[in-house]
Motif scaffolding. Structure first.
Motif, PDB file in Angstrom:
ATOM      1  N   ALA A  70       1.185  -1.369   0.250  1.00 21.36           N
ATOM      2  CA  ALA A  70       0.095  -0.257  -0.156  1.00 21.36           C
ATOM      3  C   ALA A  70       1.355   1.136   0.044  1.00 21.36           C
ATOM      4  CB  ALA A  70      -0.619   0.089   1.506  1.00 21.36           C
ATOM      5  N   ILE A  71       0.532   2.287  -0.580  1.00 23.54           N
ATOM      6  CA  ILE A  71       0.995   3.074  -0.498  1.00 23.54           C
ATOM      7  C   ILE A  71       0.587   4.461   0.554  1.00 23.54           C
ATOM      8  CG2 ILE A  71       0.941   5.697  -1.711  1.00 23.54           C
ATOM      9  CD1 ILE A  71       2.006   3.726  -2.887  1.00 23.54           C
ATOM     10  N   LEU A  72       1.499   5.106   1.760  1.00 22.31           N
ATOM     11  CA  LEU A  72       1.321   5.921   2.797  1.00 22.31           C
ATOM     12  C   LEU A  72       0.947   7.255   2.617  1.00 22.31           C
ATOM     13  CD1 LEU A  72       0.237   5.717   5.935  1.00 22.31           C
ATOM     14  CD2 LEU A  72       2.753   5.593   6.300  1.00 22.31           C
ATOM     15  N   LEU A  73       0.711   8.297   2.973  1.00 26.02           N
ATOM     16  CA  LEU A  73      -0.078   9.313   2.801  1.00 26.02           C
ATOM     17  C   LEU A  73       0.352   9.745   4.294  1.00 26.02           C
ATOM     18  CD1 LEU A  73      -2.295  10.178   0.306  1.00 26.02           C
ATOM     19  CD2 LEU A  73       0.167   9.760  -0.015  1.00 26.02           C
ATOM     20  N   ASN A  74       1.410   9.935   4.995  1.00 24.39           N
ATOM     21  CA  ASN A  74       1.650  10.966   6.103  1.00 24.39           C
ATOM     22  C   ASN A  74       1.287  12.526   6.756  1.00 24.39           C
ATOM     23  OD1 ASN A  74       1.837   9.883   8.824  1.00 24.39           O
ATOM     24  ND2 ASN A  74       4.311  10.775   8.861  1.00 24.39           N
ATOM     25  N   SER A  75       1.035  12.863   7.381  1.00 28.45           N
ATOM     26  CA  SER A  75       1.326  13.817   8.067  1.00 28.45           C
ATOM     27  C   SER A  75       0.953  13.856   9.633  1.00 28.45           C
ATOM     28  CB  SER A  75       0.386  15.027   7.211  1.00 28.45           C
ATOM     29  OG  SER A  75      -1.342  14.677   7.878  1.00 28.45           O
ATOM     30  N   HIS A  76       1.465  14.993  10.744  1.00 34.50           N
ATOM     31  CA  HIS A  76       1.712  15.239  11.654  1.00 34.50           C
ATOM     32  C   HIS A  76       0.461  16.306  11.917  1.00 34.50           C
ATOM     33  CE1 HIS A  76       4.098  18.887  11.774  1.00 34.50           C
ATOM     34  NE2 HIS A  76       4.716  18.317  11.573  1.00 34.50           N
ATOM     35  N   MET A  77      -0.003  15.933  13.580  1.00 34.79           N
ATOM     36  CA  MET A  77      -0.995  16.979  13.743  1.00 34.79           C
ATOM     37  C   MET A  77      -0.598  17.792  14.466  1.00 34.79           C
ATOM     38  SD  MET A  77      -4.234  14.437  14.670  1.00 34.79           S
ATOM     39  CE  MET A  77      -3.266  13.186  15.751  1.00 34.79           C
ATOM     40  N   GLY A 114      -1.926  17.775   5.056  1.00 38.89           N
ATOM     41  CA  GLY A 114      -2.479  17.049   5.296  1.00 38.89           C
ATOM     42  C   GLY A 114      -3.562  16.666   4.728  1.00 38.89           C
ATOM     43  N   MET A 115      -3.895  17.865   4.849  1.00 37.81           N
ATOM     44  CA  MET A 115      -5.097  18.437   3.861  1.00 37.81           C
ATOM     45  C   MET A 115      -4.937  17.653   2.625  1.00 37.81           C
ATOM     46  SD  MET A 115      -7.783  18.504   6.277  1.00 37.81           S
ATOM     47  CE  MET A 115      -8.918  18.969   5.035  1.00 37.81           C
ATOM     48  N   ILE A 116      -4.278  18.669   1.839  1.00 36.75           N
ATOM     49  CA  ILE A 116      -4.108  18.012   0.331  1.00 36.75           C
ATOM     50  C   ILE A 116      -3.615  16.902   0.178  1.00 36.75           C
ATOM     51  CG2 ILE A 116      -1.846  18.200  -1.331  1.00 36.75           C
ATOM     52  CD1 ILE A 116      -0.843  20.902  -0.645  1.00 36.75           C
ATOM     53  N   GLU A 143       4.846  15.215  16.407  1.00 31.82           N
ATOM     54  CA  GLU A 143       6.204  15.212  15.366  1.00 31.82           C
ATOM     55  C   GLU A 143       7.186  16.220  15.610  1.00 31.82           C
ATOM     56  OE1 GLU A 143       8.713  16.225  12.213  1.00 31.82           O
ATOM     57  OE2 GLU A 143       7.703  18.108  12.729  1.00 31.82           O
ATOM     58  N   GLU A 144       7.053  17.110  15.845  1.00 28.73           N
ATOM     59  CA  GLU A 144       7.811  18.689  16.294  1.00 28.73           C
ATOM     60  C   GLU A 144       8.071  18.304  17.364  1.00 28.73           C
ATOM     61  OE1 GLU A 144       7.946  20.900  14.785  1.00 28.73           O
ATOM     62  OE2 GLU A 144       6.231  20.904  13.672  1.00 28.73           O
ATOM     63  N   ILE A 145       8.371  17.213  18.323  1.00 23.62           N
ATOM     64  CA  ILE A 145       8.858  16.803  19.795  1.00 23.62           C
ATOM     65  C   ILE A 145       9.641  16.099  19.837  1.00 23.62           C
ATOM     66  CG2 ILE A 145       7.608  18.587  21.206  1.00 23.62           C
ATOM     67  CD1 ILE A 145       6.239  15.665  22.636  1.00 23.62           C
ATOM     68  N   GLY A 146       9.730  14.793  18.597  1.00 23.35           N
ATOM     69  CA  GLY A 146      10.883  14.445  17.661  1.00 23.35           C
ATOM     70  C   GLY A 146       9.923  12.740  18.128  1.00 23.35           C
ATOM     71  N   SER A 147       8.506  12.450  18.200  1.00 19.07           N
ATOM     72  CA  SER A 147       7.815  11.574  17.699  1.00 19.07           C
ATOM     73  C   SER A 147       8.299  10.166  18.281  1.00 19.07           C
ATOM     74  CB  SER A 147       7.827  11.190  16.273  1.00 19.07           C
ATOM     75  OG  SER A 147       7.406  12.251  15.564  1.00 19.07           O
ATOM     76  N   ASP A 148       8.981  10.721  19.164  1.00 22.76           N
ATOM     77  CA  ASP A 148       8.995   9.336  20.661  1.00 22.76           C
ATOM     78  C   ASP A 148       7.658   8.379  20.944  1.00 22.76           C
ATOM     79  OD1 ASP A 148      11.197   9.564  20.414  1.00 22.76           O
ATOM     80  OD2 ASP A 148      11.310  10.830  22.840  1.00 22.76           O
ATOM     81  N   GLU A 149       6.293   9.128  21.010  1.00 26.32           N
ATOM     82  CA  GLU A 149       5.014   8.583  20.941  1.00 26.32           C
ATOM     83  C   GLU A 149       4.282   8.910  20.465  1.00 26.32           C
ATOM     84  OE1 GLU A 149       4.983   8.436  25.963  1.00 26.32           O
ATOM     85  OE2 GLU A 149       3.816  10.307  24.812  1.00 26.32           O
ATOM     86  N   GLY A 150       4.879   9.314  19.102  1.00 28.56           N
ATOM     87  CA  GLY A 150       3.984   9.178  17.846  1.00 28.56           C
ATOM     88  C   GLY A 150       4.662   8.100  16.762  1.00 28.56           C
ATOM     89  N   MET A 151       4.880   8.821  15.255  1.00 30.31           N
ATOM     90  CA  MET A 151       5.147   7.344  14.488  1.00 30.31           C
ATOM     91  C   MET A 151       6.189   6.976  15.155  1.00 30.31           C
ATOM     92  SD  MET A 151       5.245   6.612  11.636  1.00 30.31           S
ATOM     93  CE  MET A 151       4.064   7.442  10.891  1.00 30.31           C
ATOM     94  N   ASN A 152       7.196   7.035  15.806  1.00 27.61           N
ATOM     95  CA  ASN A 152       8.669   6.099  16.892  1.00 27.61           C
ATOM     96  C   ASN A 152       7.364   4.387  16.846  1.00 27.61           C
ATOM     97  OD1 ASN A 152      10.115   5.164  17.479  1.00 27.61           O
ATOM     98  ND2 ASN A 152      10.605   5.831  19.539  1.00 27.61           N
ATOM     99  N   LEU A 153       6.676   5.029  17.470  1.00 27.62           N
ATOM    100  CA  LEU A 153       5.531   3.439  18.230  1.00 27.62           C
ATOM    101  C   LEU A 153       5.262   3.114  17.291  1.00 27.62           C
ATOM    102  CD1 LEU A 153       4.749   4.758  21.799  1.00 27.62           C
ATOM    103  CD2 LEU A 153       6.913   3.473  21.268  1.00 27.62           C
ATOM    104  N   THR A 341      15.231  16.582  10.494  1.00 34.19           N
ATOM    105  CA  THR A 341      14.791  15.214  10.655  1.00 34.19           C
ATOM    106  C   THR A 341      13.206  15.289  10.775  1.00 34.19           C
ATOM    107  OG1 THR A 341      14.596  15.448  13.543  1.00 34.19           O
ATOM    108  CG2 THR A 341      16.482  14.142  12.672  1.00 34.19           C
ATOM    109  N   THR A 342      12.326  14.072  10.536  1.00 32.27           N
ATOM    110  CA  THR A 342      11.197  14.035   9.295  1.00 32.27           C
ATOM    111  C   THR A 342      10.187  12.636  10.190  1.00 32.27           C
ATOM    112  OG1 THR A 342      11.035  13.325   7.770  1.00 32.27           O
ATOM    113  CG2 THR A 342      11.128  15.209   8.073  1.00 32.27           C
ATOM    114  N   ASP A 343       9.279  12.291  10.319  1.00 32.93           N
ATOM    115  CA  ASP A 343       8.853  11.289  10.390  1.00 32.93           C
ATOM    116  C   ASP A 343       9.455   9.965  10.081  1.00 32.93           C
ATOM    117  OD1 ASP A 343       7.344  11.894  12.980  1.00 32.93           O
ATOM    118  OD2 ASP A 343       5.672  12.402  12.344  1.00 32.93           O
ATOM    119  N   ALA A 344      10.143  10.821   8.044  1.00 34.85           N
ATOM    120  CA  ALA A 344       9.850   9.898   7.517  1.00 34.85           C
ATOM    121  C   ALA A 344      10.972   8.792   7.448  1.00 34.85           C
ATOM    122  CB  ALA A 344       9.653   9.846   6.262  1.00 34.85           C
TER     123      ALA A 344
END
Length: 396
Positions: A70-77, A114-116, A143-153, A341-344
């Motif tokens: 699949a394709i993933l379109l990722n963004s942070h809130m 994200g809306m795009i 994402e703006e504070i390092g994503s430890d509890e976001g995309m990382n997990l 750095t980004t969530d990618a």
């Protein structure tokens, strides 16, 4: 001239008005809004929570061949803090001016992207397009504070694995000219603290042995000379990701101005370029510590592993699809290594190719800045570009 009855712009402004701002972010407004968007698209939506109050929203459009990766379109809130006194308009009112600018925190980084993603899905779906691959639009926290509890997990979870991601798109930044900016990798963050110990004594003396200050001077001199060498390689912001950056950020130690300190330390933010051997870099720092004298050592605040960049040669099916779709639209693309750095990076760590691309050009870059804003014409054009990219990669 801006239109007041444009549903596409209204949806963006509604999202931008949600103050999902650090510190102590409340994501509930974003989750409710995204659920509404999924319902309006007649698409299933799930919310994961791998850490308390850190929701991850995934909206899924199943393809005609769902067994394909699949394709993933990722963004942070989340968005960074604001200093409202420096804004022309309140940063969470998403004011639309008569000349077509939307002023809002997150209008560039990265609620607009994200809306795009969602608007591209909406256009394709509403025109009856059927994609081969399933598309997942994910909206993650922190994402703006390092994503430890976001995309990382999220990226390490069984739920992520079940999505069967074969390729991901994430953010870059708006281009100030007509050339879109894409990133296919990131440097490695290695933040270090150098500690130098010496014999405490009266500061009026010149001791025969090296003091903590002399040792620290040696280490700072070595690191700053390396910084100067790397600095000469930088010709533009776009090229920043290809060099190793070293910045002295904190100096600590000492008890009184007339006392030679027993210990002094200096901290450096280091971002290692992709072509640098990490082990050799570590050995170089250790050799300087040895040369500086007894009692000199270094430790890591952050020691991220090296993550291989995504390939962008002729063998890269998805990047080739992006490039071909942009060529058809006569849109120029520049691809390089991300200076930050980004969530990618978490997606690439799982062995999944990922490209960072914000499809907005001819826009002043105002990420994290006062009066962050986006023009409605550039936003609409970004949707058009993403619509074509998504159709290309999902059918690759």
């Amino acid at each position: 001239m801006a239109k007041n009855n444009d549903e596409v712009i209204d949806r963006l402004r509604e999202y931008l008005k949600i103050p999902s701002v650090h510190p102590d972010v409340d994501y509930s407004g974003c989750v409710d809004f995204l659920k509404e968007q999924a319902n309006s698209l007649d698409l299933p939506v799930v919310v994961f929570e791998f850490a308390p109050q850190k929701p991850i929203v995934v909206i899924t459009w199943e393809g005609s061949q769902p067994d394909l990766p699949a394709i993933l379109l990722n963004s942070h809130m989340d968005v960074v803090p604001v200093y409202e006194e420096h804004w022309t308009y309140p940063p969470f009112e998403a004011v639309l001016t008569d000349d077509g600018w939307i002023y809002a925190r997150g209008s560039q980084d990265m609620k607009s992207v994200g809306m795009i993603h969602l608007e591209a899905i909406r256009r394709l779906k509403n025109t009856g397009v059927v994609l081969k691959r399933t598309v997942h639009a994910s909206f993650v926290p922190d994402e703006e504070i390092g994503s430890d509890e976001g995309m990382n997990l999220f990226s390490q979870s069984e739920e992520f694995k079940k999505l069967n991601i074969g390729f991901a798109l994430d953010e870059s930044y708006p281009s100030m000219d007509d050339v879109l900016v894409a990133y296919h990798g990131e440097r490695t963050c290695r933040q270090i603290q150098v500690t130098c110990r010496g014999t405490p004594s009266h500061a009026s003396l010149l001791l025969p042995e090296k003091t903590a200050g002399e040792k620290l001077y040696y280490m700072i001199d070595k690191l700053m000379k390396l910084r100067e060498t790397e600095k000469k390689k930088v010709t533009s912001l776009e090229k920043m990701g290809s060099v190793t950056t070293i910045n002295l950020t904190v100096i600590e130690g000492g008890v009184q101005v007339n006392v030679l300190p027993e210990e002094l330390s200096a901290s450096f933010d280091v971002r290692i370029a992709p072509d640098v051997d990490h082990d050799e870099f570590d050995k170089m720092i250790q050799s300087w510590c040895d040369e500086a004298g007894e009692g000199v050592s270094f430790k890591y605040y952050t020691k991220n592993p090296r993550i291989a960049p995504t390939k962008v040669d002729d063998s890269a099916v998805f990047f080739t699809a992006i490039k071909q779709s942009l060529d058809k639209m006569d849109v120029k693309l520049s691809c390089s290594i991300c200076p930050g750095t980004t969530d990618a990076r978490f997606v690439r760590k799982q062995g999944i190719p990922a490209i960072n691309l914000t499809p907005i050009n001819n826009t002043p870059m105002l990420l994290h800045a006062h009066d962050e804003r986006i023009h409605v014409d550039r936003y609409r054009e970004g949707i058009h570009v993403m619509e074509n990219i998504l159709e290309a990669v999902a059918n690759a």
